[in-house]
Write a protein that holds these residues in place. Sequence first.
Motif, mmCIF file in Angstrom:
data_model
loop_
_atom_site.group_PDB
_atom_site.id
_atom_site.type_symbol
_atom_site.label_atom_id
_atom_site.label_comp_id
_atom_site.label_asym_id
_atom_site.label_seq_id
_atom_site.Cartn_x
_atom_site.Cartn_y
_atom_site.Cartn_z
ATOM 1 N N ALA A 1 24.403 52.801 33.605
ATOM 2 C CA ALA A 1 24.163 51.659 33.344
ATOM 3 C C ALA A 1 22.794 51.111 34.258
ATOM 4 C CB ALA A 1 24.964 50.861 33.653
ATOM 5 N N THR A 2 22.423 52.132 34.945
ATOM 6 C CA THR A 2 21.035 52.290 36.162
ATOM 7 C C THR A 2 20.025 52.347 34.656
ATOM 8 O OG1 THR A 2 22.463 51.919 38.159
ATOM 9 C CG2 THR A 2 20.135 52.558 37.715
ATOM 10 N N LEU A 3 21.085 53.621 34.361
ATOM 11 C CA LEU A 3 19.458 53.871 33.706
ATOM 12 C C LEU A 3 18.783 52.993 32.371
ATOM 13 C CD1 LEU A 3 20.401 57.903 33.753
ATOM 14 C CD2 LEU A 3 18.447 57.118 34.995
ATOM 15 N N SER A 4 19.815 52.580 31.476
ATOM 16 C CA SER A 4 19.822 51.482 30.701
ATOM 17 C C SER A 4 19.581 50.316 31.377
ATOM 18 C CB SER A 4 21.073 51.575 30.512
ATOM 19 O OG SER A 4 21.573 52.751 29.436
ATOM 20 N N GLY A 5 18.759 50.522 32.616
ATOM 21 C CA GLY A 5 18.338 48.665 33.187
ATOM 22 C C GLY A 5 18.782 47.491 32.735
ATOM 23 N N GLU A 6 20.188 47.845 33.124
ATOM 24 C CA GLU A 6 21.618 47.262 33.234
ATOM 25 C C GLU A 6 22.508 47.433 34.917
ATOM 26 O OE1 GLU A 6 24.395 48.613 30.191
ATOM 27 O OE2 GLU A 6 22.764 48.224 28.345
ATOM 28 N N LEU A 7 23.147 46.237 35.070
ATOM 29 C CA LEU A 7 24.221 46.298 36.532
ATOM 30 C C LEU A 7 25.003 47.061 35.899
ATOM 31 C CD1 LEU A 7 24.045 42.165 36.802
ATOM 32 C CD2 LEU A 7 22.643 43.797 37.972
ATOM 33 N N ALA A 8 25.471 48.092 36.593
ATOM 34 C CA ALA A 8 26.599 48.624 36.900
ATOM 35 C C ALA A 8 28.094 47.436 36.096
ATOM 36 C CB ALA A 8 26.651 49.106 37.874
ATOM 37 N N PRO A 9 28.184 48.078 35.490
ATOM 38 C CA PRO A 9 29.832 47.385 34.765
ATOM 39 C C PRO A 9 30.657 47.079 35.614
ATOM 40 C CG PRO A 9 29.975 49.680 34.355
ATOM 41 C CD PRO A 9 28.496 49.698 34.869
ATOM 42 N N VAL A 10 31.575 46.047 35.901
ATOM 43 C CA VAL A 10 32.471 45.605 37.048
ATOM 44 C C VAL A 10 33.798 46.365 37.149
ATOM 45 C CG1 VAL A 10 33.894 44.010 38.090
ATOM 46 C CG2 VAL A 10 32.216 43.124 37.169
ATOM 47 N N HIS A 11 34.027 47.132 38.194
ATOM 48 C CA HIS A 11 35.066 48.057 38.227
ATOM 49 C C HIS A 11 36.355 47.457 39.648
ATOM 50 C CE1 HIS A 11 31.567 49.997 41.011
ATOM 51 N NE2 HIS A 11 33.033 50.613 41.285
ATOM 52 N N GLU A 12 37.208 48.002 39.749
ATOM 53 C CA GLU A 12 37.495 47.802 40.902
ATOM 54 C C GLU A 12 38.430 49.274 40.931
ATOM 55 O OE1 GLU A 12 38.839 45.823 44.132
ATOM 56 O OE2 GLU A 12 37.362 44.994 42.527
ATOM 57 N N PRO A 13 37.996 49.849 41.879
ATOM 58 C CA PRO A 13 39.413 50.957 42.309
ATOM 59 C C PRO A 13 40.570 50.924 42.068
ATOM 60 C CG PRO A 13 37.160 51.220 43.557
ATOM 61 C CD PRO A 13 37.000 49.432 43.182
#
Length: 126
Positions: free
Chosen positions: A89-101
């Motif tokens: 996501a960072t390489l694509s210029g996007e915010l990281a997807p929301v995730h919850e470990p």
Amino acid sequence: MASVNYNSQMPLDPFADDPNDPASFLDPDEPAPPLSDEERAGITQDLALVARFKEELTPRGILGIFFLCEECDDFHYYDWDIMAANMAATLSGELAPVHEPSMEPDVEAYVPWDYAAGYLDGLNAG
């Protein structure tokens, strides 16, 4: 190389429809600042390392990386796929997807980044 939709692999947003969403202060229309060539190269290298970590360490029971969060002073555990999705996501210029470990990760199945890198170095030296 086939494209992977990391968003389809991620859990649902735990803050969906929550008026107190901690990301609510972010402006979704404001683009992320562009990466420098050096930053892009570093993230690309780290993404390749995550793939190698997953390949070499998963069969040995290691599921991902943990970090000490400076904000909450607690450990956070990230599976290999979550790490890869964040970097992509960072390489694509996007915010990281929301995730919850996971709520109760098996802490014995996660290692620090330096341990994983050292493990690969040991394999390459042998």
